[in-house]
Design an enzyme around this catalytic site. Structure first.
Site, mmCIF file in Angstrom:
data_model
loop_
_atom_site.group_PDB
_atom_site.id
_atom_site.type_symbol
_atom_site.label_atom_id
_atom_site.label_comp_id
_atom_site.label_asym_id
_atom_site.label_seq_id
_atom_site.Cartn_x
_atom_site.Cartn_y
_atom_site.Cartn_z
ATOM 1 N N ASP A 85 16.504 21.796 -30.960
ATOM 2 C CA ASP A 85 15.296 21.467 -29.436
ATOM 3 C C ASP A 85 15.782 22.226 -28.866
ATOM 4 O O ASP A 85 17.200 22.695 -28.289
ATOM 5 C CB ASP A 85 15.739 19.840 -29.476
ATOM 6 C CG ASP A 85 14.268 20.019 -28.297
ATOM 7 O OD1 ASP A 85 13.201 20.632 -28.641
ATOM 8 O OD2 ASP A 85 14.196 18.545 -27.751
ATOM 9 N N GLY A 86 14.317 22.423 -27.637
ATOM 10 C CA GLY A 86 14.341 23.471 -26.506
ATOM 11 C C GLY A 86 14.394 25.012 -26.706
ATOM 12 O O GLY A 86 14.501 25.907 -26.115
ATOM 13 N N GLY A 126 11.361 26.148 -26.024
ATOM 14 C CA GLY A 126 10.435 25.963 -24.890
ATOM 15 C C GLY A 126 11.248 26.420 -23.662
ATOM 16 O O GLY A 126 11.030 27.402 -23.094
ATOM 17 N N ARG A 127 12.038 25.529 -23.469
ATOM 18 C CA ARG A 127 12.767 25.439 -21.729
ATOM 19 C C ARG A 127 13.513 27.141 -22.484
ATOM 20 O O ARG A 127 13.725 27.514 -20.769
ATOM 21 C CB ARG A 127 13.484 23.877 -22.323
ATOM 22 C CG ARG A 127 12.538 23.383 -21.626
ATOM 23 C CD ARG A 127 13.535 21.348 -22.123
ATOM 24 N NE ARG A 127 13.461 21.461 -23.443
ATOM 25 C CZ ARG A 127 14.104 20.240 -23.985
ATOM 26 N NH1 ARG A 127 14.842 19.623 -22.747
ATOM 27 N NH2 ARG A 127 14.034 20.323 -24.710
ATOM 28 N N SER A 134 8.472 19.333 -37.271
ATOM 29 C CA SER A 134 8.181 17.286 -37.020
ATOM 30 C C SER A 134 6.654 16.846 -37.122
ATOM 31 O O SER A 134 6.029 18.313 -36.968
ATOM 32 C CB SER A 134 8.364 16.614 -35.843
ATOM 33 O OG SER A 134 7.513 16.556 -34.621
ATOM 34 N N ASN A 194 4.582 17.312 -34.369
ATOM 35 C CA ASN A 194 4.210 18.318 -33.686
ATOM 36 C C ASN A 194 3.104 19.116 -34.525
ATOM 37 O O ASN A 194 2.763 20.611 -33.521
ATOM 38 C CB ASN A 194 6.384 19.462 -34.382
ATOM 39 C CG ASN A 194 6.990 20.007 -33.828
ATOM 40 O OD1 ASN A 194 8.250 20.110 -34.272
ATOM 41 N ND2 ASN A 194 7.076 19.042 -32.064
ATOM 42 N N TRP A 195 1.634 18.983 -35.000
ATOM 43 C CA TRP A 195 1.397 19.166 -35.085
ATOM 44 C C TRP A 195 0.487 19.512 -34.510
ATOM 45 O O TRP A 195 -1.370 19.514 -34.166
ATOM 46 C CB TRP A 195 -0.017 19.004 -36.881
ATOM 47 C CG TRP A 195 1.121 19.343 -37.777
ATOM 48 C CD1 TRP A 195 1.686 18.194 -38.793
ATOM 49 C CD2 TRP A 195 1.154 20.487 -38.508
ATOM 50 N NE1 TRP A 195 1.895 19.215 -40.318
ATOM 51 C CE2 TRP A 195 1.606 19.874 -39.964
ATOM 52 C CE3 TRP A 195 -0.179 21.473 -38.451
ATOM 53 C CZ2 TRP A 195 1.810 20.957 -41.004
ATOM 54 C CZ3 TRP A 195 0.559 22.680 -39.169
ATOM 55 C CH2 TRP A 195 1.192 22.142 -40.810
ATOM 56 N N ARG A 238 0.929 20.533 -31.398
ATOM 57 C CA ARG A 238 0.928 20.661 -30.467
ATOM 58 C C ARG A 238 -0.399 21.905 -29.910
ATOM 59 O O ARG A 238 -0.657 22.151 -31.684
ATOM 60 C CB ARG A 238 2.438 22.213 -30.559
ATOM 61 C CG ARG A 238 3.245 21.189 -29.969
ATOM 62 C CD ARG A 238 4.561 21.914 -30.030
ATOM 63 N NE ARG A 238 5.465 20.782 -29.973
ATOM 64 C CZ ARG A 238 6.757 21.595 -29.646
ATOM 65 N NH1 ARG A 238 7.333 22.660 -29.988
ATOM 66 N NH2 ARG A 238 8.046 20.786 -29.267
#
Ligand code: IPE
Ligand code: IPE
Ligand code: MG
Length: 247
Positions: free
Chosen positions: A26-27, A29-30, A71, A74-75, A77
């Protein structure tokens, strides 16, 4: 230290090296936002960090490495980001399978494949077949994966067996249930690592995580390196696992 209270890890941990490590990557995007880059740039760097995780796992002698790549949620998004992620996945599968095979890695994908495009499904099947006899490590990619979906699929298949008279209700136990999960051929994860500072499972390996150790790291996924993996192994080996039964 107050007299009489013993530190928990006085002699270090009591666990051997983990057989199965699972990572919530994870992360991305950040990582990109911090650099004023588009999220897609973060995902690209995230795909490079996958190589670091794999080499770290190989060096540590881990038998199973599971990576949460996409996940079931996540679809939801934005379409553009989903398309980017699917494009990266195709690129990864077309470029990396040979090298995985050379390193003795078997690839296994878990998740709802029906939602993935036909060409991705074909690439996955080819990669799984090509690597199926490799013995050094199993790399599991959780793709379009949700723990609740997986549990529901298991429930459906068990219910069908009962309805058709192949199994009685009394035969339903943990072993049968585990056997109906996508991870039926893997041990439960000993250690689940999540990067980005978030401390949640986000629908990852819900059944399998019952007694997993957790390690939440503040670094963002694109910054994950082989060394990060090695220090995670050290941290894990300082833990005491009790499984409810050990005093
Ligand atoms: C992880 O990074 C990659 C996927 C979930 C596909 P994110 O895209 O979730 O990055 P953050 O959490 O927004 O920083
Ligand atoms: C979890 O990350 C899924 C993956 C890393 C593939 P998310 O970024 O989707 O999770 P939430 O939304 O922060 O819970
Ligand atoms: Mg995220």
């Amino acid at each position: 230290m107050t007299a009489g209270i013993q530190p928990l890890s006085e002699n270090g941990g009591d666990v051997s090296a983990p057989r199965h490590v699972a990572i919530i990557m994870d992360g991305n995007g950040r990582w990109a936002a911090k650099r004023r880059l588009p999220r897609s740039a973060g995902h690209r760097r995230g795909a490079e960090a996958v190589r670091e995780a794999i080499s770290g796992a190989l060096k540590a002698g881990v038998e199973y490495l599971t990576l949460y790549a996409f996940s079931s949620e996540n679809w939801n998004r934005p379409q553009e980001e989903v398309t980017d992620l699917m494009g990266l996945l195709k690129l990864y599968l077309s470029r990396e399978v040979k090298s995985l095979s050379k390193q003795g890695i078997r690839l296994k994908v878990i998740g709802r494949r029906k939602r993935l495009s036909e060409d991705i499904n074909e690439m996955i099947e080819r990669a799984e077949t090509q690597t199926r006899d490799n013995k050094r490590m199993t790399l599991v990619i959780a793709l379009s994966y949700g723990g609740r979906d997986e549990i529901l699929d298991a429930v459906r298949s068990i219910a069908a067996d009962v309805a058709d008279g192949r199994m009685s209700i009394d035969d339903i136990d943990e072993a049968r249930f585990q056997n109906s999960l996508a991870t039926h051929d893997l041990p439960d994860p000993d250690l689940i690592i999540r990067t980005s500072g978030e401390q949640r499972l986000s629908n990852f390996l819900l059944w399998q995580a019952a007694y997993s150790e957790f390690l939440f790291l503040d670094l963002l996924w694109p910054d994950f390196t082989e060394e990060t993996f090695a220090s995670a192994m050290e941290e894990y080996q300082g833990r005491h696992r009790r499984f409810g039964g050990r005093p």
